[in-house]
Design an enzyme around this catalytic site. Structure first.
Site, PDB file in Angstrom:
ATOM      1  N   LYS A 159       0.815  -1.226   0.000  1.00 51.39           N
ATOM      2  CA  LYS A 159       0.000   0.000   0.000  1.00 51.39           C
ATOM      3  C   LYS A 159       0.848   1.276   0.000  1.00 51.39           C
ATOM      4  O   LYS A 159       0.414   2.321  -0.422  1.00 51.39           O
ATOM      5  CB  LYS A 159      -0.914   0.026   1.228  1.00 51.39           C
ATOM      6  CG  LYS A 159      -0.160  -0.028   2.559  1.00 51.39           C
ATOM      7  CD  LYS A 159      -1.100  -0.080   3.754  1.00 51.39           C
ATOM      8  CE  LYS A 159      -1.655  -1.450   4.032  1.00 51.39           C
ATOM      9  NZ  LYS A 159      -0.695  -2.471   4.503  1.00 51.39           N
ATOM     10  N   HIS A 217       0.393  -3.537  14.850  1.00 51.44           N
ATOM     11  CA  HIS A 217       0.942  -2.401  14.115  1.00 51.44           C
ATOM     12  C   HIS A 217       0.900  -1.211  15.063  1.00 51.44           C
ATOM     13  O   HIS A 217      -0.175  -0.772  15.463  1.00 51.44           O
ATOM     14  CB  HIS A 217       0.129  -2.111  12.851  1.00 51.44           C
ATOM     15  CG  HIS A 217       0.819  -1.182  11.894  1.00 51.44           C
ATOM     16  ND1 HIS A 217       1.306   0.048  12.288  1.00 51.44           N
ATOM     17  CD2 HIS A 217       1.146  -1.314  10.586  1.00 51.44           C
ATOM     18  CE1 HIS A 217       1.889   0.634  11.252  1.00 51.44           C
ATOM     19  NE2 HIS A 217       1.808  -0.169  10.211  1.00 51.44           N
ATOM     20  N   GLU A 254       6.166  -5.786   8.624  1.00 45.03           N
ATOM     21  CA  GLU A 254       5.514  -5.290   7.405  1.00 45.03           C
ATOM     22  C   GLU A 254       5.930  -3.841   7.130  1.00 45.03           C
ATOM     23  O   GLU A 254       5.100  -2.937   7.105  1.00 45.03           O
ATOM     24  CB  GLU A 254       3.989  -5.352   7.566  1.00 45.03           C
ATOM     25  CG  GLU A 254       3.443  -6.745   7.786  1.00 45.03           C
ATOM     26  CD  GLU A 254       2.022  -6.729   8.358  1.00 45.03           C
ATOM     27  OE1 GLU A 254       1.435  -5.640   8.514  1.00 45.03           O
ATOM     28  OE2 GLU A 254       1.510  -7.814   8.661  1.00 45.03           O
TER      29      GLU A 254
HETATM   30  C1  LIG Z   1      -1.365  -3.730   8.283  1.00 47.51           C
HETATM   31  C2  LIG Z   1      -0.308  -2.764   7.903  1.00 47.51           C
HETATM   32  N1  LIG Z   1       0.954  -3.207   7.767  1.00 47.51           N
HETATM   33  C3  LIG Z   1       1.959  -2.395   7.393  1.00 47.51           C
HETATM   34  C4  LIG Z   1       1.728  -1.059   7.114  1.00 47.51           C
HETATM   35  C5  LIG Z   1       2.893  -0.203   6.699  1.00 47.51           C
HETATM   36  O1  LIG Z   1       3.196   0.695   7.692  1.00 47.51           O
HETATM   37  P1  LIG Z   1       4.469   1.654   7.591  1.00 47.51           P
HETATM   38  O2  LIG Z   1       4.444   2.273   6.251  1.00 47.51           O
HETATM   39  O3  LIG Z   1       4.269   2.618   8.689  1.00 47.51           O
HETATM   40  O4  LIG Z   1       5.678   0.810   7.808  1.00 47.51           O
HETATM   41  C6  LIG Z   1       0.429  -0.533   7.273  1.00 47.51           C
HETATM   42  C7  LIG Z   1       0.143   0.874   7.024  1.00 47.51           C
HETATM   43  O5  LIG Z   1      -0.924   1.390   7.215  1.00 47.51           O
HETATM   44  C8  LIG Z   1      -0.622  -1.412   7.669  1.00 47.51           C
HETATM   45  O6  LIG Z   1      -1.882  -0.973   7.809  1.00 47.51           O
END
Ligand SMILES: Cc1ncc(COP(=O)(O)O)c(C=O)c1O
Length: 435
Positions: free
Chosen positions: A68, A197, A272
């Site tokens: 994402k 998270h 993640e």
């Molecule tokens: C389930 C989950 N994993 C990983 C991420 C990635 O987070 P970050 O970009 O803060 O590492 C997000 C971001 O919203 C998330 O919702």
């Protein structure tokens, strides 16, 4: 400087020879005439450096990149060659990753709420591992994909984060968590681990330490009711700006893993990271389209404020940049003065995006060197949640992409293609020591 264009499926990228660099490319750009549309310069070498750093600092934690954050194909391809896993949150993201030839076991479906159709799709595509955080999701999974491997998402928010996620996702660890595990047991479902998270854009490294401690308690409860967990997922929330190292985060995580999970040698520990991998890999180049000098009402000959209107803004790729700057120190990612002499006069300034909306504001009332219409303004650290958040509001185009990688890097990435994670990691770490 020599460049070769490469067509990697639908994304062109440019191979740089050993004597060239992205910095040289940028120097050339800012000397050239302004372009009508904004553009991103993507540096794939930066992603490789980030990966090497992760392997060094967090040796027990396998990264599953959060798609994402930036789903550009060349970026996903680079990470696929490096051997990371992928956190996908929708059918579209799963498709993007599978299309690259990534094996199903390298994907975690990390969305605690999945539609019935998505569950059927995950089953059809053999994506086995997925998260959940509530009873009705369990009931849905029992109906549509009972053989999946489930990961209970717990809530453990950081004290300070750009986007705390606990309000929306994750269960309470003390009462709800144990209860949900018992519920899953009664439904005959296979729960394999815990995830959390701490929040996106977290500034609090210690939240990882406490979240890992909370996960450990649930590992023990699970064992007491007949589940032997095999997965701990630390989620995202790591910094990604070039100036923001992850060392403090890695120290908190490693300390927690040593303290709480030293004897769990047979479990897989994953994370993640999104922002960490791509934040600093992308720079945005905008051009000043308009400039307004706001005059002192009591003395019209005196300018007391300058306003610039750029060709990208918060409806384009700067929403996350602006938001993170607001919770972080204001110097975070100051727009860089380009094609300019450094001794320009500083004036009280407001910088706007191009749309008709007055909330499209990039910096308000800051001291900024005076610029002219047609000059470039460069923003660093826009790789995370830049392009994936961008809209075409008001008909303004999203930035074009220019993607660069060193020839040498691309060659070594291709050489990693059919090597397993463990051997790949060893090879990459050897390379890290050499550089
Ligand atoms: C389930 C989950 N994993 C990983 C991420 C990635 O987070 P970050 O970009 O803060 O590492 C997000 C971001 O919203 C998330 O919702």
């Amino acid at each position: 400087m020599s460049e070769t264009n490469v067509n990697s499926s639908d994304n062109d990228f440019i191979l740089l020879d050993d004597n060239s660099s992205v910095t040289m490319v940028i120097d050339e750009i800012v000397r050239s005439p302004p372009r009508e549309n904004p553009f991103h310069i993507v540096d794939l070498d930066d992603i490789v450096r980030k990966h090497l750093n992760w392997l060094q600092k967090l040796p027990r934690v396998k990264p599953y990149y959060a798609v994402k954050c930036n789903d550009d194909k060349a970026i996903l391809q680079t990470l696929a060659l490096l051997g990371t896993g992928f956190d996908c949150a929708s059918k579209g993201e799963i498709d993007k990753v599978l299309e690259l030839g990534v094996e199903q076991h390298r994907i975690i479906y990390a969305h605690p709420i999945k539609s019935m159709e998505s569950l059927k799709y995950a089953k059809a595509k053999h994506i086995t591992t997925m998260t959940f955080d509530n009873e009705l999701e369990l009931v849905k999974i029992a109906q549509f994909y009972p053989e999946s491997h489930l990961v209970l998402r717990i809530r453990h928010d950081s004290n300070k984060a750009l986007v705390p996620l606990g309000k929306k996702f994750g269960c309470d660890t003390k009462v709800e968590g144990p209860w949900l595990l018992e519920k899953a047991k009664k439904l005959n479902l296979n729960v394999v681990g815990i995830s959390f998270h701490v929040g996106c854009g977290s500034l609090d490294a210690n939240s990882f330490y406490h979240a890992i401690g909370a996960a450990k308690v649930l590992f023990e409860h699970a064992l007491s009711i007949g589940y032997k967990f095999s997965l701990l997922d630390l989620g995202g929330g790591y910094p990604g700006d070039a100036e923001k190292p992850i060392d403090e985060f890695a120290t908190a995580i490693n300390r927690a893993l040593d303290e709480f999970f030293l004897n769990f040698t047979d479990i897989q520990i994953i994370a993640e990271p999104g922002r960490y991998y791509v934040g600093s890999a992308v720079q945005l180049f905008t051009v000043i389209q308009g400039k307004k000098i706001v005059r002192d009402p009591s003395n019209n000959s005196r300018a007391h404020h300058v306003m610039y209107y750029l060709n990208d803004g918060v409806y384009g790729t700067l929403f996350d940049w602006v938001s993170l700057r607001a919770i972080n120190d204001l110097e975070r990612a100051w727009p860089v003065i380009t094609n300019s002499k450094r001794d320009r006069v500083l004036l009280p300034t407001t910088i706007w995006g191009p749309t008709c909306d007055a909330t499209d504001i990039i910096c308000e009332n800051v001291n900024f060197p005076e610029h002219q219409i047609g000059e470039y303004v460069q923003f660093k650290n826009v790789g995370a949640y830049g392009m994936t958040f961008a809209t075409n509001f008001n008909g303004f185009p999203k930035p074009n992409l220019e993607i660069y990688v060193k020839q040498k890097t691309w060659k070594s990435l291709l050489a990693l293609k059919n090597i397993n994670w463990k051997d790949k990691t060893l090879l990459l770490l050897e390379q890290y020591v050499e550089t």
